[in-house]
Design an enzyme around this catalytic site. Structure first.
Site, mmCIF file in Angstrom:
data_model
loop_
_atom_site.group_PDB
_atom_site.id
_atom_site.type_symbol
_atom_site.label_atom_id
_atom_site.label_comp_id
_atom_site.label_asym_id
_atom_site.label_seq_id
_atom_site.Cartn_x
_atom_site.Cartn_y
_atom_site.Cartn_z
ATOM 1 N N ARG A 7 -41.598 -12.949 -31.875
ATOM 2 C CA ARG A 7 -40.788 -13.119 -30.537
ATOM 3 C C ARG A 7 -39.561 -12.146 -30.394
ATOM 4 N NH1 ARG A 7 -44.383 -16.164 -30.455
ATOM 5 N NH2 ARG A 7 -44.417 -18.382 -29.965
ATOM 6 N N GLU A 56 -34.243 -19.102 -29.572
ATOM 7 C CA GLU A 56 -35.498 -18.006 -29.084
ATOM 8 C C GLU A 56 -35.072 -17.666 -27.569
ATOM 9 O OE1 GLU A 56 -38.269 -16.172 -27.610
ATOM 10 O OE2 GLU A 56 -38.508 -18.338 -27.345
ATOM 11 N N SER A 114 -40.181 -23.263 -27.164
ATOM 12 C CA SER A 114 -39.725 -23.341 -28.545
ATOM 13 C C SER A 114 -38.187 -23.059 -28.280
ATOM 14 C CB SER A 114 -40.254 -22.360 -29.590
ATOM 15 O OG SER A 114 -41.623 -23.160 -29.805
HETATM 16 N N1 EPU Z 1 -43.677 -29.628 -37.083
HETATM 17 C C1 EPU Z 1 -43.191 -30.859 -37.452
HETATM 18 N N2 EPU Z 1 -42.369 -31.458 -36.472
HETATM 19 C C2 EPU Z 1 -42.527 -30.976 -35.247
HETATM 20 C C3 EPU Z 1 -43.116 -29.910 -34.867
HETATM 21 C C4 EPU Z 1 -43.730 -29.088 -35.776
HETATM 22 O O1 EPU Z 1 -43.249 -31.229 -38.866
HETATM 23 O O2 EPU Z 1 -41.658 -31.699 -34.525
HETATM 24 C C5 EPU Z 1 -44.552 -28.763 -38.081
HETATM 25 C C6 EPU Z 1 -46.043 -29.646 -37.960
HETATM 26 O O3 EPU Z 1 -46.329 -29.375 -39.457
HETATM 27 C C7 EPU Z 1 -46.816 -28.516 -37.334
HETATM 28 C C8 EPU Z 1 -46.394 -27.315 -37.622
HETATM 29 O O4 EPU Z 1 -44.742 -27.335 -37.668
HETATM 30 O O5 EPU Z 1 -48.183 -28.523 -37.811
HETATM 31 C C9 EPU Z 1 -46.509 -26.223 -36.501
HETATM 32 O O6 EPU Z 1 -46.141 -27.018 -35.247
HETATM 33 P P1 EPU Z 1 -47.011 -26.214 -34.046
HETATM 34 O O7 EPU Z 1 -48.324 -26.012 -34.184
HETATM 35 O O8 EPU Z 1 -46.575 -27.094 -32.926
HETATM 36 O O9 EPU Z 1 -46.288 -24.678 -33.885
HETATM 37 P P2 EPU Z 1 -44.623 -24.279 -34.224
HETATM 38 O O10 EPU Z 1 -44.666 -23.339 -35.352
HETATM 39 O O11 EPU Z 1 -43.947 -25.399 -33.867
HETATM 40 C C10 EPU Z 1 -45.305 -22.249 -32.756
HETATM 41 C C11 EPU Z 1 -44.475 -21.179 -31.591
HETATM 42 C C12 EPU Z 1 -45.183 -21.801 -30.430
HETATM 43 C C13 EPU Z 1 -46.570 -21.958 -30.247
HETATM 44 C C14 EPU Z 1 -47.252 -22.597 -31.530
HETATM 45 C C15 EPU Z 1 -48.709 -22.261 -31.621
HETATM 46 C C16 EPU Z 1 -42.486 -20.453 -32.278
HETATM 47 C C17 EPU Z 1 -41.090 -20.552 -32.214
HETATM 48 N N3 EPU Z 1 -43.230 -21.373 -31.691
HETATM 49 O O12 EPU Z 1 -44.558 -23.373 -32.662
HETATM 50 O O13 EPU Z 1 -44.725 -21.088 -29.118
HETATM 51 O O14 EPU Z 1 -47.194 -22.451 -29.060
HETATM 52 O O15 EPU Z 1 -46.666 -22.122 -32.781
HETATM 53 O O16 EPU Z 1 -49.018 -21.264 -31.926
HETATM 54 O O17 EPU Z 1 -43.072 -19.588 -32.736
HETATM 55 C C18 EPU Z 1 -42.707 -20.972 -27.649
HETATM 56 O O18 EPU Z 1 -42.566 -19.959 -28.201
HETATM 57 O O19 EPU Z 1 -42.190 -21.361 -26.796
HETATM 58 C C19 EPU Z 1 -43.964 -21.909 -28.238
HETATM 59 C C20 EPU Z 1 -44.100 -23.105 -27.759
#
Ligand code: EPU
Length: 347
Positions: free
Chosen positions: A166, A338, A242
């Site tokens: 990012r 971010e 995010s």
């Molecule tokens: N989780 C929770 N609670 C929540 C959200 C997430 O416990 O409210 C935990 C869950 O275990 C889930 C894990 O976090 O399985 C990962 O969640 P998710 O797959 O939604 O991914 P993320 O790490 O929260 C990142 C990116 C997203 C991208 C997704 C999928 C960043 C800051 N965010 O989110 O990117 O779509 O992975 O690859 O790296 C963005 O940058 O705007 C964005 C949406």
């Protein structure tokens, strides 16, 4: 033919995906490369507030008097069909998802995991967009950008862009330095599906299919489906995806956390560090679904802050700071915002 950009006063409230109220006094649309020198002169005279694509990763203040440049350069062109890659030039003002859709329909596979990310092609390298196991930098050959203070066009090979999670040298240079005009993509052939992300592996349309039988279109459809389920549509509920980065901690910090919080969600990184799921940390602090005035934390993804109505940047940043404090107190982990926070005085 070059047309001098017209500088207008514009209400940007509907032109940022967070839907933050913002009145801008000097907004110029960039529709042709020949306008770039005039943009530099305007930026020097007025000061530059921000280069805006579709406003999907910015926190705008309620008023802006410095120059806002809206990049509306268009064009998608297949440059070369090499045995090992598709090489495609895309102008910065193209909508990201529309380009991904076009690419898949043309058989230029490789961007399907990045489907449905809001924003423009030119904004994508700034924060090195990434999702479902693919980061933009792995698909970029070069980025061409206008140096605003020096009024010159420069093409950077991928290795020169300083891409990180990012982050890029365009983001680190600050808002007044670079205006990205186009991205040259390099989509490796033969195409290989990227299916390692847990949500993708579990998706009913992909689970159980042999990887060699999977098509890019199916991954594209699955990613769109997952995003629509988890992430709010900015056209319906203001958000910037995010709002925090997933923090990276050292192995020793991670093991100490794991002893206290056995369920901590983490991803091991090259070099031994660990990336933590910020959404999990925020949820554990009780923020998921919480409202605070016009702003709140999304009920399905705690990493996403939302604007319920007529929020201003200060309300949103107050909420972000309260969340940061909770996570810091409970876990000793510092979250980093971010999106880019814009102000009239930051440059
Ligand atoms: N989780 C929770 N609670 C929540 C959200 C997430 O416990 O409210 C935990 C869950 O275990 C889930 C894990 O976090 O399985 C990962 O969640 P998710 O797959 O939604 O991914 P993320 O790490 O929260 C990142 C990116 C997203 C991208 C997704 C999928 C960043 C800051 N965010 O989110 O990117 O779509 O992975 O690859 O790296 C963005 O940058 O705007 C964005 C949406």
């Amino acid at each position: 033919m070059s047309v001098s950009p017209i500088v207008r006063s514009v209400d940007l409230s509907a032109l940022n995906t967070l839907g933050l109220t913002c009145q801008a006094g000097h907004v110029a649309d960039l529709t042709h490369l020949s306008q770039l020198p005039v943009m530099s002169a305007l930026a020097q005279r007025l000061g530059l507030a921000v280069v805006l694509g579709e406003g999907s990763n910015v926190v705008l203040p309620s008023s802006l008097n410095r120059l806002v440049v809206r990049v509306q350069l268009k064009g998608i062109e297949l440059i070369e069909q090499r045995p090992d890659a598709w090489i495609i030039d895309v102008a910065a003002g193209e909508n990201w998802h529309d380009f991904v859709t076009t690419a898949i329909s043309q058989g230029w596979d490789g961007l399907e995991n990045l489907a449905l990310i809001p924003g423009t092609v030119g904004a994508a390298p700034v924060q090195n967009i990434g999702a479902y196991g693919v980061e933009l930098d792995s698909r970029v050959e070069s980025v061409t950008a206008w140096n605003i203070p020096e009024a010159r066009l420069v093409t950077f090979a991928r290795e020169q862009c300083g891409f990180k999670y990012r982050d890029s040298m365009f983001k680190r240079a600050g808002l007044g330095q670079w205006l990205i005009v186009g991205v040259r993509f390099c989509l490796p052939r033969p195409w290989q599906p990227v299916l390692g992300y847990p949500d993708l592996l579990r998706h009913p349309d992909l689970a159980g299919i042999a990887p060699e039988a999977i098509r890019a279109q199916q991954i594209f459809d699955a990613v769109c489906d997952i995003r629509r389920t988890k992430l709010p549509d900015p056209a319906v509920l203001g958000n910037a995806g995010s709002f925090f980065k997933n923090p990276v901690v050292s192995a020793s910090e991670f093991h100490a956390l794991k002893l206290r919080f056995a369920d901590v969600v983490s991803y091991p990184q090259a070099g031994g560090s660990f990336k933590l799921a910020a959404g999990w940390l925020i949820e554990q602090c009780g923020w998921k679904g919480k409202r605070q005035g016009n702003v709140g934390v999304h009920e399905r993804q705690a990493l996403v802050l939302v604007n319920d109505g007529h929020a201003t940047a200060s309300e949103l940043l107050e909420l972000a700071s309260a969340i940061k404090n909770s996570v810091s107190e409970q876990f000793g982990v510092e979250l980093e915002i971010e999106p880019v926070v814009v102000s009239d005085t930051s440059l």
